[in-house]
Every structure is written in structure tokens, then in C-alpha cells.
Design a protein around this motif. Structure first.
Motif, short mmCIF file in Angstrom:
data_model
loop_
_atom_site.label_atom_id
_atom_site.label_comp_id
_atom_site.label_asym_id
_atom_site.label_seq_id
_atom_site.Cartn_x
_atom_site.Cartn_y
_atom_site.Cartn_z
N GLN A 1 0.83 -1.21 0.00
CA GLN A 1 0.00 0.00 0.00
C GLN A 1 0.87 1.26 0.00
O GLN A 1 0.56 2.25 -0.68
N GLY B 1 0.75 4.10 -2.89
CA GLY B 1 0.42 5.48 -2.54
C GLY B 1 1.55 6.44 -2.86
O GLY B 1 1.33 7.54 -3.37
N ALA C 1 -9.07 3.69 -4.24
CA ALA C 1 -8.36 4.04 -3.01
C ALA C 1 -9.07 3.49 -1.79
O ALA C 1 -8.44 3.11 -0.79
N TYR D 1 -5.04 7.69 -0.71
CA TYR D 1 -4.12 6.80 -0.01
C TYR D 1 -3.60 7.43 1.28
O TYR D 1 -3.29 6.72 2.24
N TYR E 1 -0.44 6.43 3.52
CA TYR E 1 0.29 5.48 2.69
C TYR E 1 1.19 6.17 1.68
O TYR E 1 1.41 5.67 0.56
#
Length: 275
Positions: A57, A61, A104, A204, A221
């Protein structure tokens, strides 16, 4: 110089070099370079000891955040040459952003292998089409209108936000399969990258707030260190890629993008089956 300092310098050098390559990719193919950045960031975060449950993740991001200046610079360069289909971009704007927001929201729960598999199939088919030069696989002579056109935009936004790319790969596939010239597809995809990267980054950040296992430099993230090391070289080299794209013939650009898609497909296949 101690070992820790040397390791950091090596990692910083890798990020800077990958950033330079990303900028060229953004300009040449109208993509944000996420297909390159995500695996590099994933490995770098592993070396830095980021927890496995947030590592992917964080890579996705951070990739979306890095793509923002790269996509903007690439888009402005292509628009200055009059190559961007602004009408198509306006029609796709809302559904792309909605797809990004949805992606997202579900990225932290969806198994990445599902989306990698879909991309490998679509990108692999288009890579063969572009490299072979055949027109027999075209779906139509032009893009549809109405709801189907907007559905394409939603798919571009959703898939791109889930795997951390600027949307260029997916948009290029859709446009070239509908009879659009590769130069126009590349240029318009650069604008799509702007529509995906900005809301995707904010999504994110929000999705990662308060999550355990993230490094101290992370904002949700998004790794601020990763952004700072990638962005300078991506911005510097994006215009080089734009000039290269417009210097190539249609056939040369089709071949180059076909090879690029094939390489990305192999990378995703490796990620799926290497565990």
C-alpha cells in the motif's frame, strides 16, 4: 562512513536513477511510470524494514504522489504540441476520478493478484497487437459515446489507483483498440495521469492514517522520503521523453510501447507467482 550511511546512499542512488527513467517513460508513453516505481519502492521499503502488511500500500500510494508532477509536466508538453484530445479528457474526467476514489477505498482489502492478472491479460494482448502492427484486433474505428465511454473512464481510474499507475497503460490500450492514433493516445494519457494521481494520492493518505507499521516519514500510505528522492529527476527528464515521442514515427512508437507493455506484463507475472 558507517555501513548504515552507505546503505542509505545506495538506496538514495537507486531511487534517483529510477526517477530519471520514470520521467522519460512519462514523456514517451504518456504514463506516470508507476509500473516501474511500484516494484522499486516495494523492494526499497523492504530493505528499510517496513512491515509487510503495509509495504505494498505504501509503494502504491507513494507512486501516485510521485506521478503528480511527472504527469503535469508531461501533459503540458503534449498539450503545447496540440496532441491532446481535450474533448475526450473532459468526458472521462468525472468517471476517472470516481474510479480512483473507489480504488483508493478498496485497495487495502483487494488481493493484488486479481488486478495484476487482469492487467497482464489486457496489456499482453495489446503488446502483441502493437508489435505485430495488425489492425485486425481493433474493437471499433473510434471510441463509443454515452455511458460506455464513461464506463471506460471509470475502469481506467479504478484499475490505475489499485496498482499505483498513472493510467497511461490502460488508456492507451483502450484508445488504440478503438482506432485512435498512438501519438494521440500517448498525449491524452498524460492528461489522464493528472486526473488519477492527485485524487489517488489524497485517497491513499486518508486510507493509511493511523495504520500500524508505517515508517516515521509516512503521511498515510505516502512516503515523504520516497517522494523527495524520486520527484527531482522525474521532473527533469519528462520533457526529454516528450521530445523523443514526437521524434519517433508512428510505427516506432507502437513498437516501443508494445515492448514496454510486454516488459510490464512479465514484471506483474513475476510478482504474482514469486509469492
Amino acid at each position: 562512513m558507517d555501513l548504515l550511511s552507505l546503505d542509505f546512499l545506495i538506496l538514495a542512488g537507486v531511487m534517483l536513477a529510477a526517477g530519471a527513467a520514470t520521467g522519460v517513460l512519462a514523456g514517451v508513453f504518456g504514463v506516470g511510470g508507476g509500473a516501474l516505481m511500484v516494484p522499486v519502492l516495494f523492494e526499497v521499503f523492504g530493505l528499510l524494514g517496513v512491515a509487510d502488511q503495509v509495504r505494498m500500500q505504501l509503494a502504491v500510494g507513494t507512486s501516485l504522489a510521485i506521478i503528480i508532477p511527472t504527469s503535469v509536466r508531461s501533459y503540458l508538453g503534449h498539450r503545447a504540441r496540440g496532441a491532446v484530445d481535450m474533448t475526450l479528457l473532459r468526458n472521462w474526467a468525472v468517471p476517472i476520478v470516481l474510479g480512483v476514489v473507489l480504488g483508493a477505498g478498496i485497495a487495502r482489502f483487494a488481493p493484488p493478484s486479481v488486478f495484476m492478472g487482469v492487467f497482464v491479460f489486457v496489456a499482453g494482448v495489446n503488446a502483441i497487437k502493437l508489435i505485430s502492427g495488425t489492425r485486425r484486433w481493433d474493437i471499433a474505428s473510434d471510441l463509443p459515446g454515452g455511458l460506455l465511454l464513461r464506463a471506460y473512464g471509470g475502469v481506467i481510474g479504478l484499475l490505475s489507483s489499485l496498482i499505483g499507475i498513472g493510467g497511461g497503460q490502460v488508456a492507451n490500450i483502450i484508445m488504440t483498440l478503438h482506432g485512435r492514433a498512438i501519438h494521440q493516445a500517448v498525449a491524452t494519457s498524460a492528461g489522464i495521469g493528472v486526473l488519477i494521481s492527485i485524487p489517488g494520492t489524497f485517497g491513499y493518505i486518508l486510507a493509511g492514517l493511523g495504520q500500524p507499521g508505517l515508517p516515521v516519514d509516512a503521511l498515510g500510505y505516502v512516503s515523504l522520503m520516497g517522494v523527495m528522492l524520486f520527484v527531482p529527476t522525474t521532473v527533469l527528464t519528462a520533457n526529454l521523453g516528450v521530445r523523443l515521442a514526437h521524434a519517433l514515427s508512428r510505427r516506432s512508437l507502437e513498437m516501443a510501447f508494445g515492448v514496454f507493455l510486454a516488459i510490464v506484463s512479465v514484471r506483474f507475472l513475476y510478482a504474482m507467482f514469486a509469492g
